[in-house]
Design a protein around this motif. Structure first.
Motif, PDB file in Angstrom:
ATOM      1  N   TRP A  53       0.894  -1.327   0.014  1.00  0.00           N
ATOM      2  CA  TRP A  53       0.068  -0.045  -0.200  1.00  0.00           C
ATOM      3  C   TRP A  53       0.912   1.356  -0.106  1.00  0.00           C
ATOM      4  CZ3 TRP A  53      -4.002  -1.515   4.403  1.00  0.00           C
ATOM      5  CH2 TRP A  53      -4.906  -2.435   3.755  1.00  0.00           C
ATOM      6  N   ALA A  54       1.672   1.165   1.026  1.00  0.00           N
ATOM      7  CA  ALA A  54       2.648   2.459   0.946  1.00  0.00           C
ATOM      8  C   ALA A  54       3.398   2.773  -0.311  1.00  0.00           C
ATOM      9  CB  ALA A  54       3.768   2.448   2.048  1.00  0.00           C
ATOM     10  N   GLU A  55       3.985   1.717  -1.061  1.00  0.00           N
ATOM     11  CA  GLU A  55       4.650   1.747  -2.201  1.00  0.00           C
ATOM     12  C   GLU A  55       3.885   2.167  -3.386  1.00  0.00           C
ATOM     13  OE1 GLU A  55       6.434  -2.000  -2.979  1.00  0.00           O
ATOM     14  OE2 GLU A  55       7.879  -1.804  -1.562  1.00  0.00           O
ATOM     15  N   LYS A  56       2.416   1.902  -3.222  1.00  0.00           N
ATOM     16  CA  LYS A  56       1.402   2.353  -4.259  1.00  0.00           C
ATOM     17  C   LYS A  56       0.747   3.689  -3.891  1.00  0.00           C
ATOM     18  CE  LYS A  56       0.912  -2.191  -6.506  1.00  0.00           C
ATOM     19  NZ  LYS A  56       0.142  -3.047  -6.887  1.00  0.00           N
ATOM     20  N   GLY A  57       1.179   4.217  -3.027  1.00  0.00           N
ATOM     21  CA  GLY A  57       0.714   5.745  -2.646  1.00  0.00           C
ATOM     22  C   GLY A  57      -0.747   5.762  -1.628  1.00  0.00           C
ATOM     23  N   VAL A  58      -1.033   4.720  -0.920  1.00  0.00           N
ATOM     24  CA  VAL A  58      -1.926   4.776  -0.114  1.00  0.00           C
ATOM     25  C   VAL A  58      -1.514   5.410   1.397  1.00  0.00           C
ATOM     26  CG1 VAL A  58      -3.829   3.205   1.348  1.00  0.00           C
ATOM     27  CG2 VAL A  58      -3.319   2.774  -1.040  1.00  0.00           C
ATOM     28  N   GLY A  59      -2.346   6.539   1.464  1.00  0.00           N
ATOM     29  CA  GLY A  59      -1.774   7.131   2.648  1.00  0.00           C
ATOM     30  C   GLY A  59      -2.495   6.988   4.146  1.00  0.00           C
ATOM     31  N   HIS A  60      -3.601   6.411   4.070  1.00  0.00           N
ATOM     32  CA  HIS A  60      -4.709   6.094   5.235  1.00  0.00           C
ATOM     33  C   HIS A  60      -5.258   4.917   4.957  1.00  0.00           C
ATOM     34  CE1 HIS A  60      -4.349  10.586   5.607  1.00  0.00           C
ATOM     35  NE2 HIS A  60      -4.281  10.547   4.459  1.00  0.00           N
ATOM     36  N   VAL A  61      -5.525   4.370   6.312  1.00  0.00           N
ATOM     37  CA  VAL A  61      -6.181   3.186   6.396  1.00  0.00           C
ATOM     38  C   VAL A  61      -7.341   3.319   7.219  1.00  0.00           C
ATOM     39  CG1 VAL A  61      -4.684   1.924   8.033  1.00  0.00           C
ATOM     40  CG2 VAL A  61      -6.203   0.434   6.688  1.00  0.00           C
ATOM     41  N   LEU A  62      -8.639   2.806   6.906  1.00  0.00           N
ATOM     42  CA  LEU A  62      -9.784   2.922   7.608  1.00  0.00           C
ATOM     43  C   LEU A  62     -10.005   1.719   8.223  1.00  0.00           C
ATOM     44  CD1 LEU A  62      -9.581   5.698   6.210  1.00  0.00           C
ATOM     45  CD2 LEU A  62     -11.870   5.563   5.951  1.00  0.00           C
ATOM     46  N   LEU A  63      -9.761   1.258   9.643  1.00  0.00           N
ATOM     47  CA  LEU A  63      -9.850   0.001  10.168  1.00  0.00           C
ATOM     48  C   LEU A  63     -11.269   0.006  11.107  1.00  0.00           C
ATOM     49  CD1 LEU A  63      -8.856  -2.758  11.178  1.00  0.00           C
ATOM     50  CD2 LEU A  63      -7.684  -1.916  12.872  1.00  0.00           C
ATOM     51  N   ASN A  64     -11.861  -0.888  10.584  1.00  0.00           N
ATOM     52  CA  ASN A  64     -13.231  -1.213  11.106  1.00  0.00           C
ATOM     53  C   ASN A  64     -13.228  -1.249  12.457  1.00  0.00           C
ATOM     54  OD1 ASN A  64     -15.779  -2.612  12.280  1.00  0.00           O
ATOM     55  ND2 ASN A  64     -16.313  -2.265  10.072  1.00  0.00           N
ATOM     56  N   GLU A  65     -13.826  -0.611  13.490  1.00  0.00           N
ATOM     57  CA  GLU A  65     -13.702  -0.466  15.034  1.00  0.00           C
ATOM     58  C   GLU A  65     -14.059  -2.001  15.477  1.00  0.00           C
ATOM     59  OE1 GLU A  65     -15.593   1.653  18.769  1.00  0.00           O
ATOM     60  OE2 GLU A  65     -16.787   1.471  16.890  1.00  0.00           O
ATOM     61  N   ALA A  66     -14.762  -2.923  15.014  1.00  0.00           N
ATOM     62  CA  ALA A  66     -14.983  -4.448  15.249  1.00  0.00           C
ATOM     63  C   ALA A  66     -13.491  -4.900  15.564  1.00  0.00           C
ATOM     64  CB  ALA A  66     -15.657  -4.976  14.250  1.00  0.00           C
ATOM     65  N   ALA A  67     -12.522  -4.477  15.081  1.00  0.00           N
ATOM     66  CA  ALA A  67     -11.153  -5.162  15.522  1.00  0.00           C
ATOM     67  C   ALA A  67     -11.058  -5.164  16.991  1.00  0.00           C
ATOM     68  CB  ALA A  67     -10.157  -4.679  14.715  1.00  0.00           C
ATOM     69  N   PHE A  68     -11.576  -4.353  17.528  1.00  0.00           N
ATOM     70  CA  PHE A  68     -11.456  -4.103  19.012  1.00  0.00           C
ATOM     71  C   PHE A  68     -11.989  -5.294  19.900  1.00  0.00           C
ATOM     72  CE2 PHE A  68      -9.966   0.018  17.582  1.00  0.00           C
ATOM     73  CZ  PHE A  68      -8.686   0.391  18.388  1.00  0.00           C
ATOM     74  N   TRP A  69     -13.312  -5.650  19.077  1.00  0.00           N
ATOM     75  CA  TRP A  69     -14.123  -6.658  19.793  1.00  0.00           C
ATOM     76  C   TRP A  69     -13.766  -8.036  19.144  1.00  0.00           C
ATOM     77  CZ3 TRP A  69     -18.156  -2.908  17.577  1.00  0.00           C
ATOM     78  CH2 TRP A  69     -17.699  -1.680  18.156  1.00  0.00           C
ATOM     79  N   ARG A  70     -12.997  -8.409  18.331  1.00  0.00           N
ATOM     80  CA  ARG A  70     -12.575  -9.585  17.805  1.00  0.00           C
ATOM     81  C   ARG A  70     -11.768 -10.558  18.750  1.00  0.00           C
ATOM     82  NH1 ARG A  70     -15.330 -10.205  12.694  1.00  0.00           N
ATOM     83  NH2 ARG A  70     -14.943 -12.602  13.252  1.00  0.00           N
ATOM     84  N   SER A  71     -12.190 -10.614  19.940  1.00  0.00           N
ATOM     85  CA  SER A  71     -11.108 -11.306  20.781  1.00  0.00           C
ATOM     86  C   SER A  71     -10.713 -12.633  20.263  1.00  0.00           C
ATOM     87  CB  SER A  71     -11.405 -11.314  22.319  1.00  0.00           C
ATOM     88  OG  SER A  71     -12.816 -12.005  22.445  1.00  0.00           O
ATOM     89  N   GLU A  72     -11.363 -13.458  19.519  1.00  0.00           N
ATOM     90  CA  GLU A  72     -11.120 -14.678  18.938  1.00  0.00           C
ATOM     91  C   GLU A  72     -10.154 -14.422  17.818  1.00  0.00           C
ATOM     92  OE1 GLU A  72     -14.371 -13.454  15.843  1.00  0.00           O
ATOM     93  OE2 GLU A  72     -13.785 -13.075  18.041  1.00  0.00           O
ATOM     94  N   LEU A  73      -9.788 -13.294  17.397  1.00  0.00           N
ATOM     95  CA  LEU A  73      -8.664 -12.976  16.094  1.00  0.00           C
ATOM     96  C   LEU A  73      -7.640 -12.168  16.716  1.00  0.00           C
ATOM     97  CD1 LEU A  73     -11.307 -11.878  13.326  1.00  0.00           C
ATOM     98  CD2 LEU A  73     -10.204 -14.025  13.787  1.00  0.00           C
ATOM     99  N   TYR A  74      -7.770 -11.151  17.374  1.00  0.00           N
ATOM    100  CA  TYR A  74      -6.840 -10.331  17.895  1.00  0.00           C
ATOM    101  C   TYR A  74      -7.039  -9.873  19.124  1.00  0.00           C
ATOM    102  CZ  TYR A  74      -7.848  -9.374  12.808  1.00  0.00           C
ATOM    103  OH  TYR A  74      -8.165  -9.369  11.499  1.00  0.00           O
ATOM    104  N   SER A  75      -6.052  -9.461  20.110  1.00  0.00           N
ATOM    105  CA  SER A  75      -6.022  -8.791  21.253  1.00  0.00           C
ATOM    106  C   SER A  75      -5.927  -7.168  21.134  1.00  0.00           C
ATOM    107  CB  SER A  75      -4.729  -8.945  22.179  1.00  0.00           C
ATOM    108  OG  SER A  75      -3.666  -8.630  21.372  1.00  0.00           O
ATOM    109  N   VAL A  76      -6.449  -6.555  22.117  1.00  0.00           N
ATOM    110  CA  VAL A  76      -6.661  -5.026  21.666  1.00  0.00           C
ATOM    111  C   VAL A  76      -5.171  -4.480  21.472  1.00  0.00           C
ATOM    112  CG1 VAL A  76      -6.884  -2.827  22.724  1.00  0.00           C
ATOM    113  CG2 VAL A  76      -8.298  -4.902  23.156  1.00  0.00           C
ATOM    114  N   GLU A  77      -3.961  -5.185  22.219  1.00  0.00           N
ATOM    115  CA  GLU A  77      -2.651  -4.831  21.850  1.00  0.00           C
ATOM    116  C   GLU A  77      -2.219  -4.901  20.637  1.00  0.00           C
ATOM    117  OE1 GLU A  77      -3.560  -5.288  26.236  1.00  0.00           O
ATOM    118  OE2 GLU A  77      -3.843  -6.821  24.673  1.00  0.00           O
ATOM    119  N   GLU A  78      -2.522  -5.974  19.820  1.00  0.00           N
ATOM    120  CA  GLU A  78      -2.420  -6.316  18.409  1.00  0.00           C
ATOM    121  C   GLU A  78      -2.939  -5.277  17.615  1.00  0.00           C
ATOM    122  OE1 GLU A  78      -1.818 -10.834  17.461  1.00  0.00           O
ATOM    123  OE2 GLU A  78      -3.672 -10.493  18.500  1.00  0.00           O
ATOM    124  N   VAL A  79      -4.123  -4.732  17.977  1.00  0.00           N
ATOM    125  CA  VAL A  79      -4.842  -3.780  17.186  1.00  0.00           C
ATOM    126  C   VAL A  79      -4.145  -2.549  17.255  1.00  0.00           C
ATOM    127  CG1 VAL A  79      -6.924  -2.412  16.539  1.00  0.00           C
ATOM    128  CG2 VAL A  79      -7.092  -4.675  17.390  1.00  0.00           C
TER     129      VAL A  79
END
Length: 312
Positions: A53-79
């Motif tokens: 993304w960086a190499e192709k000029g993407v400057g912003h990523v809009l991460l869905n807030e659900a990432a903070f609640w998907r404990s089966e996938l990620y910890s809050v620290e990982e987010v």
């Protein structure tokens, strides 16, 4: 020896030269601001190709807030670690919040019995947004900041509540809360791709723009209410939002895929197809583009595609 008058002239010339240099540097910085973004579902966080993304000029990523609640996938620290990884690649991380929707259901911050605003609803959302900014995210993106086609049902003149007013108040309170923590944080909102949409959705872009840095109209031309829209439709809507953006910028949301109208399956677009639509946005005054979404379509090279000197 130079006279007192001569000294003053020298000082003035130095000051003018210094101010000119500062203005030039400021403008250069603004010209280099990246206005290319991508929406990222929470389930795709770990696979996000930040280097590409960086190499192709993407400057912003809009991460869905659900990432903070998907404990089966990620910890809050990982987010939060993901946000830091974004910044290491020169990409600003934003949190993408569903404002008037929870658990895949519409829920509105209006008490229809008392016909008043549910301030506690706003307070909860704002506190979450503040925590994300304090932890290092650099933007808050407001999605579902609208009614679901029934805005008129939430107009209560007797108590001063209107659907448009509720949407505006959400923007106003979020702006005050987020900017108090980080004045440079970017506040944006997803907008329906319809002219004069306040009657159905409560969105009046020219007023929302008072409190937003970026308007992100979702001008999705494929399978829009069961049909594909023309590029003329894309151009017309882009111009309308640009004309009604106030002091905000317009980064137009477009699809990275088309849709098979028979079976509704997604058909990834190639880089040239996506870039050709970006050309339409640019020709009609858009300041940037937001791609929906990662995982479908071929990312084009967007380096230097949108450049401006007006974003603060």
């Amino acid at each position: 020896m130079p006279t007192s008058s001569g000294n003053m002239k020298i000082v003035k010339l130095f000051l003018y030269a210094f101010l000119g240099l500062m203005l030039s540097v400021s403008c250069t910085k603004k010209e280099k601001l990246n206005t290319n973004a991508i929406w990222l579902w929470s389930t795709h966080m770990k696979e996000a190709p930040l280097q590409d993304w960086a190499e192709k000029g993407v400057g912003h990523v809009l991460l869905n807030e659900a990432a903070f609640w998907r404990s089966e996938l990620y910890s809050v620290e990982e987010v939060y670690a993901f946000a830091e990884d974004c910044k290491k690649h020169g990409i600003k991380p934003h949190v993408w919040i569903q404002c008037f929707a929870r658990n895949k259901k519409w829920t509105f911050p209006v008490d229809t019995e008392t016909k008043t605003l549910k301030q506690e609803y706003f307070d909860d959302m704002i506190q979450r947004a503040q925590s994300y900014i304090k932890a290092g995210f650099e933007g808050i993106h407001l999605d579902y900041i609208r009614f679901c086609g029934n805005a008129s049902e939430y107009d209560f003149p007797e108590t001063g509540i209107t659907a448009v007013g509720v949407v505006n108040e959400c923007c106003r309170q979020m702006h005050a809360a987020v900017k108090a923590i980080d004045p440079d944080a970017i506040l944006s909102a997803a907008l329906m791709p319809e002219i004069s949409s306040e009657a159905r959705y409560g969105q009046r872009p020219s007023e929302m723009a008072q409190w937003l840095d970026v308007l992100m109209p979702m001008i999705y031309r494929y399978n829009y209410y069961g049909e594909d829209k023309s590029t003329d439709w894309v151009a017309e809507l882009t111009r309308w939002f640009v004309e009604n953006k106030g002091e905000a910028q317009v980064w137009v949301g477009i699809q990275t895929y088309s849709v098979n109208l028979e079976d509704k399956s997604s058909v990834p677009l190639d880089a040239d197809e996506i870039l050709s639509e970006c050309e339409i946005l640019k020709e009609n005054g858009a300041d940037g583009v937001v791609l929906f979404r990662h995982g479908l379509g071929e990312l084009p090279d967007l380096n230097g595609f949108f450049e401006n000197c007006s974003f603060n």
